[in-house]
Each structure stands twice: as structure tokens, then as C-alpha cells.
Design a protein around this motif. Structure first.
Motif, short mmCIF file in Angstrom:
data_model
loop_
_atom_site.label_atom_id
_atom_site.label_comp_id
_atom_site.label_asym_id
_atom_site.label_seq_id
_atom_site.Cartn_x
_atom_site.Cartn_y
_atom_site.Cartn_z
N GLN A 13 49.55 40.66 33.93
CA GLN A 13 49.07 39.45 33.72
C GLN A 13 48.06 39.12 32.65
O GLN A 13 48.12 38.12 31.98
CB GLN A 13 48.05 38.84 34.71
CG GLN A 13 46.64 40.06 35.17
CD GLN A 13 45.99 39.56 36.42
OE1 GLN A 13 46.25 38.46 36.95
NE2 GLN A 13 44.86 40.45 36.61
N ASP A 42 49.50 38.72 41.35
CA ASP A 42 48.43 38.71 40.48
C ASP A 42 48.70 37.43 39.93
O ASP A 42 49.45 36.35 40.27
CB ASP A 42 48.36 39.87 39.97
CG ASP A 42 49.43 40.01 38.44
OD1 ASP A 42 50.36 39.28 38.77
OD2 ASP A 42 49.39 41.17 37.77
N GLY A 43 48.22 37.29 38.72
CA GLY A 43 48.09 35.99 37.86
C GLY A 43 49.54 35.86 37.31
O GLY A 43 49.84 34.77 36.53
N ASP A 46 52.05 32.84 37.98
CA ASP A 46 51.45 31.43 37.44
C ASP A 46 51.49 31.28 35.87
O ASP A 46 51.87 30.36 35.60
CB ASP A 46 50.02 31.43 38.03
CG ASP A 46 49.65 31.63 39.29
OD1 ASP A 46 50.62 30.92 39.99
OD2 ASP A 46 48.67 31.86 39.86
N SER A 466 35.37 37.52 37.42
CA SER A 466 36.19 36.61 36.94
C SER A 466 35.74 35.15 37.13
O SER A 466 35.52 34.75 38.19
CB SER A 466 37.61 36.79 36.83
OG SER A 466 38.30 37.76 36.74
N ASN A 468 37.78 32.37 36.27
CA ASN A 468 38.87 31.84 36.23
C ASN A 468 39.92 32.58 35.74
O ASN A 468 39.93 33.65 35.37
CB ASN A 468 38.78 30.38 35.22
CG ASN A 468 38.24 30.76 34.01
OD1 ASN A 468 38.71 31.73 33.22
ND2 ASN A 468 37.17 30.48 33.45
N PRO A 469 41.39 32.04 36.10
CA PRO A 469 42.60 33.00 35.83
C PRO A 469 42.65 33.26 34.29
O PRO A 469 43.12 34.28 34.20
CB PRO A 469 43.59 31.88 36.37
CG PRO A 469 42.99 31.19 37.30
CD PRO A 469 41.59 30.91 36.98
N HIS A 470 42.21 32.40 33.45
CA HIS A 470 42.43 32.82 32.27
C HIS A 470 41.34 34.02 31.95
O HIS A 470 41.92 34.83 31.05
CB HIS A 470 41.81 31.43 31.34
CG HIS A 470 41.39 31.94 29.79
ND1 HIS A 470 42.22 32.05 28.78
CD2 HIS A 470 40.15 32.07 29.63
CE1 HIS A 470 41.52 32.28 27.78
NE2 HIS A 470 40.13 32.49 28.13
N THR A 472 40.52 36.36 33.76
CA THR A 472 41.35 37.41 34.48
C THR A 472 42.27 38.05 33.72
O THR A 472 42.35 39.30 33.35
CB THR A 472 41.75 37.13 35.78
OG1 THR A 472 40.89 36.58 36.71
CG2 THR A 472 42.45 38.44 36.59
N GLU A 473 43.10 36.98 33.07
CA GLU A 473 44.29 37.57 32.42
C GLU A 473 43.71 38.32 31.03
O GLU A 473 44.36 39.48 30.46
CB GLU A 473 44.91 36.42 31.86
CG GLU A 473 46.02 36.39 30.66
CD GLU A 473 46.73 35.39 30.49
OE1 GLU A 473 47.46 35.10 29.31
OE2 GLU A 473 46.61 34.24 31.11
N HIS A 485 39.57 43.36 39.76
CA HIS A 485 39.17 42.10 39.34
C HIS A 485 38.59 41.38 40.84
O HIS A 485 39.20 41.21 41.96
CB HIS A 485 40.28 41.12 38.92
CG HIS A 485 40.82 41.84 37.45
ND1 HIS A 485 40.43 41.41 36.41
CD2 HIS A 485 42.19 42.47 37.32
CE1 HIS A 485 40.95 42.08 35.57
NE2 HIS A 485 41.82 42.45 35.99
N PRO A 487 38.04 37.52 41.44
CA PRO A 487 38.11 36.05 41.20
C PRO A 487 37.35 35.20 41.68
O PRO A 487 37.63 34.32 42.68
CB PRO A 487 39.64 35.87 41.34
CG PRO A 487 40.03 36.84 42.31
CD PRO A 487 39.20 38.12 42.33
#
Length: 702
Positions: A13, A42-43, A46, A466, A468-470, A472-473, A485, A487
Motif C-alpha cells: 500500500q 490492506d489499502g 483501494d 493513522s 485516514n487511508p492516505h 496509512t499509505e 497500523h 486506522p
């Protein structure tokens, strides 16, 4: 169509976006990209779907399973608290997905291009590579085209690629691949058989070509990959060659390649651990003396110890005495009821750690929280909050015996994290500018930062929070290590989601703001390339132009201590020293900022955000950014934008700052960056990290 690029999506991710962009940004457009979900979730999928939504040449496959099913080891959805005392997922040893080979095969089966290229999610197709490939294919019509390739480590050092078989550094004519029944095998080293067979077949037929230009770059990851984790799973390379030998009838070229590859695996400390070398030697049937390998290992170990001793000898006497006392304390038992907190490099009680501390006092009152604070910032400590001064004897004893460590930056002095200690890294913002190892291309502005220490610090974390997903990435790539992580959202934002009108009114009254005033919070960020707080905005003039109705709260970055001062009859108020920026957000009707990560938190309030970016090009060039605030794209731009003082005054004067268009941009921005903000982040974090309830032990560290 010339090329089908197949990319299995498996634990990448933090790297996948750049890998996909390296294909979609090629000047030649004669390609398709097939991202194959190889799990566990994971992310990454997405991110792949995001690319597919905006480019019809990108497809996402979910072969042979239900990608929507949750991973039993994954954290719960942010919307609901985890059951109390839920243990952390065990770290284990990173293993190759058993489905990687199947994912590549599934992508090849769906491909429509004349040629196949199999990239991993941490590979890059270099700029202009596809045009070079197209020209060579048109000239030679090869069945297999070997590509020039290199590799870059996590420090940014680029080295030539090796000669070991790999699918990433060659393309295969799809009709040739299909006619010979070439397929990736199951399990580790899945490309050994098809890559060697393709090389032998094309070589014998005279249809093997070579393109010397470097087309593919493999990004070595520091952790989280099978290839960098020693263990007996790497013995699978022996079985892969046994399979290949059987398929090729013992071709002498295979036997030569086998010896070279197995010796390379043996010599790689990231694959075969020292204790397994003799067993690998025996299982592989390699020639030569294993004792010679052991001797080389001993020499390397001696050099490492000598280097460590030299560094230790340079420490001051006082530091050695303090460290000796600390080492003695490391033999004391851990206190299961002690947690130590820190924020902003020991500036006091603030940010996510403060919100976690407050919720922990409510949910786990048996755990005593102690804050680390610099002697320069003792005046910021609220009455009754326990603390230790950084570097003191009490500090070192606390660091040696606390079971829980919570910080949004780092603890001072270089402590030794003990087995059983649990470190929660909360961070202190959603990243707009580059962070961690992503800062390496900007050495002039990192002020001598030791990236070795950056990753060593990340090695101490058990949990990384985290927003947001951004986030985490980015953390996954910028701070590569084996932490888990979380989230779960930022606890400091809970108050933004739960505050009542009564609380907001009290905060405004405490700030001296009368009823009926429109409050604008101006909060620019720090510039690495400029000294001091020098806003490119005449605050007093702006306040005069806006009139008595408006109040400007001016919040300089905490690096500066104070802003430009107060003026304009109380309509410009310096709030830099205010202890809680969350209260300033609640007191305001809109935010004016440039590149501060505060915008991501402020979006929780669903109030107007104005981007005032007079030096955007300079800021991006100097520090690098992850989001293009000025693009006008939904999800990137949080609202109205101004690049000059005149533009800012005009959009404030005309009301464009709260137009329907600005509101639509804000909604998309909020959806992207505030998905977990529901007022319960602190509770989720405390329940995940601490033992909530009687008789429960601590959460399991990663």
C-alpha cells in the motif's frame, strides 16, 4: 495493444501508487494495466480501484476468492470500538502470499496485449521505457526481451540489477507464453520455472533479445517483505530448481544457473539466517566449504563490534554514567501500571497523546500516566499532571520501567525499548509535505537528519496511528518497519466532533471574542527554507479591510513561539501560545492556511477552509508534497484558493470563501481525509492498546 502490465497487489500500500503511476504516466499510451488482488487486505486494492475509476485501461481483478471478506488479523472498522483487551496481531515472519503466482497467472489469462510484463507493486517502469520497448519490439519481434534494470535501496542508493531470474526485468510475447504453457508456480520463488523455461526456449529459437536501457527499477523495502526476511521458507528455492530440472530434462544450463542462484540466496543475510546456512548447504548439495562462509561472517561481525566500540568511546563521561544507571534500571521489572507520554519533542501535554492520556484516565484508571517535558517548557504543564524532566535520572528510570510508551514525535536520548514494552506512535498530522524516508530527495532541508535513526526509531513502534487511508499509505513507505497500523482516527479530533455550542461559546468568550463576530483562524506552517515567522500577508490591513465584524486569530507554527503580534484594535489576536489548537478551531468560523496539516483536522468541522498559497511552487520544490492543493480536483483542494493578497481579500470580501463550489470541494476533501472522525478515536485507541477491564494483561506488541 502492445503491452499488458500485470501487477499483483500484496502488502504494497505504501508503494503501489508510484508503481501504477510509473505505467500510467508513460508517454507511450499503447498499454493496459491489470492489478490483481493477491491479499491479504490492506489499502492496496483501494488504490488500484482509484486508478481504474479514472483510466479505462486499468483493471482490477479479484481472482478465486472474496476480496471483501475481512482479514481475521486486521483491526476492526473505525466506526466501532474494538472489544476491550483485544490482542495485537502477531508480527510473525513476512511470508510470500501463496496466491502471488496464481495472481500473475490470472492477470496473464485476462491480458489482451501482444506482450506481457510482470511488475511487483514495489517496482517502477522508468520514464520513456515503454517507447524504447516498443521500438525494440518493432525491430526484432522477440519472444522474450530482457530489459535493463536496477534497484534502489531505502536510503535512495541506486545499484545495478543482478543476473538472477526475475519476471520483472523482461517482457514475454503473449502468444509464446501461452503456446508453451508457461505459468508461475505456487509458493515462494514462483518465477524460477517460467522465467528459465522462457529463456531456454527463446534462446534455442533465436528469439531472445536484450534491451540495455534501464527500463525497470526495483525498490528494495527495508521490512515487511519475504525477500528481506531470513528464514527456512527460502529453502523453497531448492524445490523450485528441482521442478525446473525435471521439466527441462536436466539441461546443463539450468544446473549452472541453479548453482549461481542458490549461492546468491545463501550469501544474502536477508534470506538465510546464519544458523540455517549449514542446513541450506546440505539441502542444496552445494560444492565447496561451508566453513569459508562462516569465516567471512565472523570477519563482518568483528568489524561491526569494533565500530560500535569506537562510537561508544566518544560519549561524554556524564552520558556514560547516566547510561550505566539506565542499564541497571533495565533489569528492574516492567511496571504494568505505568505509561509514559510525550508530545512535540517534550513541549508538554498536547495533541493525540493528550487525548489518549485523558481517555486512559477514564477507561484504565489503574494505569498511571507520566509526561516527559523539557525543563524549558515546565510552565506548560497543567497542575496535578505527573511529569519527569527529559534527561533526568527520573526520566531514565521511567523509560526503563514503563510498560506503555505514547508519543507523537520521539522520546529524547535514545532509549532501549525492552521486550514487553508497548510503543504507540500517534504522529501529529496528516502528511501533506514529504515525511520520513520520502524526504531523502530534499537533503538541503533535512538539516543533517540521520535517516538511519529515523528507521531505527520506527523499529521501536508497535502501533502506528493513522488518521485516514492516505496516512496509512504514506507511513507504510516513509517509515518502513514491522509495526501494526491502527486506522482508528486521531484522538485529538474527537472534541471537534463532539463539542457543544456551549463549549464553543465558552472558548470564544475566554478569547475575548464577542457575539456576532466572524472569526477567521490564520494558521500558516513552517517553511524549511525561511527563518522566523514572516507571513506573506499584511494582517493589519486585512483586518481593516474586512471591518469590525471580523476577528483574525493568528497562529504561527510552534517552532516560532509568537506570531507577528496584535494590532488593529483587537481584530488581530496572537494565539500562537494557546495550548490547544483544537479550541482555536472550534472558536473559528473558517480556516485560512497555506500548507499546514491543520487543514485535514479542521475538515472534521465541515467549516470553510481557504488555501492561501503565495509560494506554492517554491514550497513543493523545496520540500515535496503528496497532495496538489491548487489542482481544483475534488479530494485534493479543500475549498477556495488564493495565491496573492488581493485574491484573498477579494474572495473574503465577496463571500466566495463560503460558496457552493467551495462547499463541494470541502465535502470531497472531508470524505477523503476524515473517514474515521466520529468522536470516538481516543476510546478505540485506548481499548486497542491498554488492558481495559479487571484482570486483563497488556496488549501484545508487534
Amino acid at each position: 495493444m502492445l503491452l499488458s502490465v500485470v501487477v499483483p497487489v500484496h502488502r504494497v500500500q505504501g508503494y503501489l501508487r508510484a508503481a501504477l503511476e510509473s505505467v500510467t504516466d508513460q508517454s507511450s499510451r499503447d498499454w493496459e494495466l491489470i492489478a490483481v488482488d493477491a491479499g491479504p487486505p490492506d489499502g492496496g486494492p483501494d488504490i488500484a480501484r482509484e486508478f481504474a475509476e479514472r483510466d479505462p485501461r486499468v483493471r482490477v481483478l479479484h481472482p478465486g476468492g472474496s476480496p471483501g471478506e475481512p482479514d481475521p488479523g486486521a483491526p476492526a472498522e473505525p466506526g466501532s470500538p474494538l472489544p476491550s483487551g483485544t490482542p495485537a496481531a502477531p508480527s510473525g515472519v513476512p511470508q510470500p502470499s501463496p496466491h502471488l503466482g496464481a495472481a500473475r497467472n490470472a492477470g496473464a489469462a485476462e491480458a489482451r496485449g501482444a506482450y506481457l510484463l510482470f511488475l511487483d507493486g514495489d517496482d517502477l517502469l522508468l520514464p520513456g521505457a515503454l517507447s524504447e520497448i516498443a521500438a525494440r519490439v518493432a525491430a526484432d519481434r522477440p519472444d522474450v526481451l530482457r530489459l535493463g534494470h536496477d534497484r534502489v535501496d531505502w536510503w535512495g542508493e541506486t545499484r545495478p540489477g543482478d543476473d538472477l531470474p526475475a519476471a520483472r526485468n523482461q517482457i514475454f510475447r503473449r502468444a509464446f507464453w501461452t503456446a508453451h504453457g508457461l505459468r508461475f508456480t505456487d509458493g515462494p520463488y514462483d518465477d524460477v520455472v517460467p522465467v528459465h523455461r522462457a529463456a531456454l526456449l527463446s534462446s534455442d529459437a533465436g528469439t531472445l533479445a536484450v534491451l540495455d536501457r534501464v527500463c525497470v527499477r526495483h525498490r528494495l523495502r527495508r521490512t515487511g517483505t519475504f525477500a528481506t526476511t531470513p528464514g527456512r521458507a527460502h529453502f523453497a528455492v531448492i524445490d523450485a530448481y528441482a521442478h525446473l530440472i525435471a521439466e527441462t530434462g536436466g539441461d546443463p544450463r539450468v544446473l549452472t544457473a541453479r548453482t549461481a542462484h542458490l549461492r546468491a540466496v545463501l550469501d544474502d543475510p536477508g534470506r538465510i539466517a546464519p544458523g540455517d546456512r549449514a542446513a541450506f548447504f546440505r539441502a542444496a548439495g552445494l560444492l565447496g566449504s561451508h566453513a569459508a562462509h562462516r569465516a567471512r561472517q565472523a570477519v563482518r561481525s568483528l568489524r561491526t563490534r569494533a565500530h560500535s566500540a569506537l562510537r561508544a568511546g566518544k560519549k561524554s563521561l556524564r552520558a556514560r554514567v547516566m547510561r550505566a544507571a539506565y542499564r541497571a534500571d533495565l533489569h528492574r521489572p516492567l511496571d504494568p501500571c505505568l505509561a509514559v507520554y510525550g508530545a512535540y519533542w517534550n513541549r508538554g501535554v498536547a495533541c493525540n497523546p493528550a487525548a489518549v492520556y485523558a481517555k486512559a484516565r477514564e477507561l484504565v484508571p489503574h494505569i498511571r500516566g507520566v509526561w516527559v517535558v523539557s525543563s524549558r517548557h515546565l510552565d506548560r504543564m497543567p497542575p496535578g499532571v505527573p511529569y519527569v524532566i527529559e534527561g533526568s535520572r527520573a526520566y531514565w528510570r521511567t523509560m526503563a520501567t514503563a510498560t506503555y510508551l505514547v508519543n507523537n514525535s520521539s522520546f529524547p536520548g535514545g532509549f532501549t525499548k525492552r521486550p514487553g514494552q508497548i510503543y504507540l506512535q500517534t504522529h501529529h498530522g496528516t502528511p501533506l509535505k514529504t515525511m520520513g524516508l520520502d524526504q531523502r530527495p530534499y537533503p538541503a532541508l533535512t538539516n543533517g537528519v540521520s535517516f538511519e535513526r529515523v528507521v531505527a526509531h520506527a523499529d521501536q513502534w508497535d502501533f502506528s496511528l493513522s488518521a485516514n487511508p492516505h496516512t496509512t499509505e504514506v507511513w507504510d513507505r516513509a517509515y518502513p518497519s514491522a509495526y501494526e497500523h491502527l486506522p482508528l482516527g486521531y484522538p485529538r479530533n474527537d472534541v471537534l466532533c463532539t463539542a457543544t455550542p456551549e463549549l464553543t461559546g465558552k472558548i470564544r468568550a475566554d478569547l475575548g471574542i464577542g457575539p456576532g463576530r466572524t472569526v477567521l483562524l490564520y494558521a500558516p506552517t513552517h517553511r524549511d527554507y525561511r527563518r522566523g515567522f514572516l507571513p506573506r500577508l499584511d494582517l493589519e490591513r486585512l483586518a481593516r479591510d474586512l471591518g469590525e465584524e471580523y476577528v483574525l486569530l493568528v497562529r504561527a507554527h510552534y517552532f516560532y513561539g509568537r506570531s507577528a503580534g496584535e494590532a488593529a484594535g483587537g481584530r488581530v489576536v496572537d494565539v500562537t501560545a494557546h495550548p490547544r489548537v483544537e479550541e482555536l478551531c472550534l472558536a473559528s468560523d473558517a480556516l485560512i492556511t497555506d500548507y499546514s496539516s491543520l487543514m485535514f483536522d479542521y475538515a472534521c468541522l465541515d467549516r470553510p477552509i481557504v488555501t492561501y498559497a503565495p509560494d506554492w511552487a517554491a514550497y513543493r520544490a523545496a520540500r515535496g508534497t503528496y497532495v496538489d492543493l491548487l489542482s481544483g480536483r475534488p479530494g485534493d483542494t479543500p475549498g477556495a484558493v488564493a495565491t496573492t493578497e488581493d485574491e484573498l481579500r477579494e474572495l473574503l470580501r465577496t463571500g466566495a470563501w463560503r460558496s457552493s463550489g467551495a462547499a463541494a470541494l470541502r465535502a470531497a476533501f472531508r470524505s477523503r481525509f476524515c473517514p474515521y472522525d466520529d468522536g470516538h478515536a481516543a476510546e478505540r485507541v485506548v481499548r486497542r492498546v491498554f488492558p481495559v477491564g479487571p484482570g486483563r494483561g497488556p496488549a501484545s506488541p508487534v
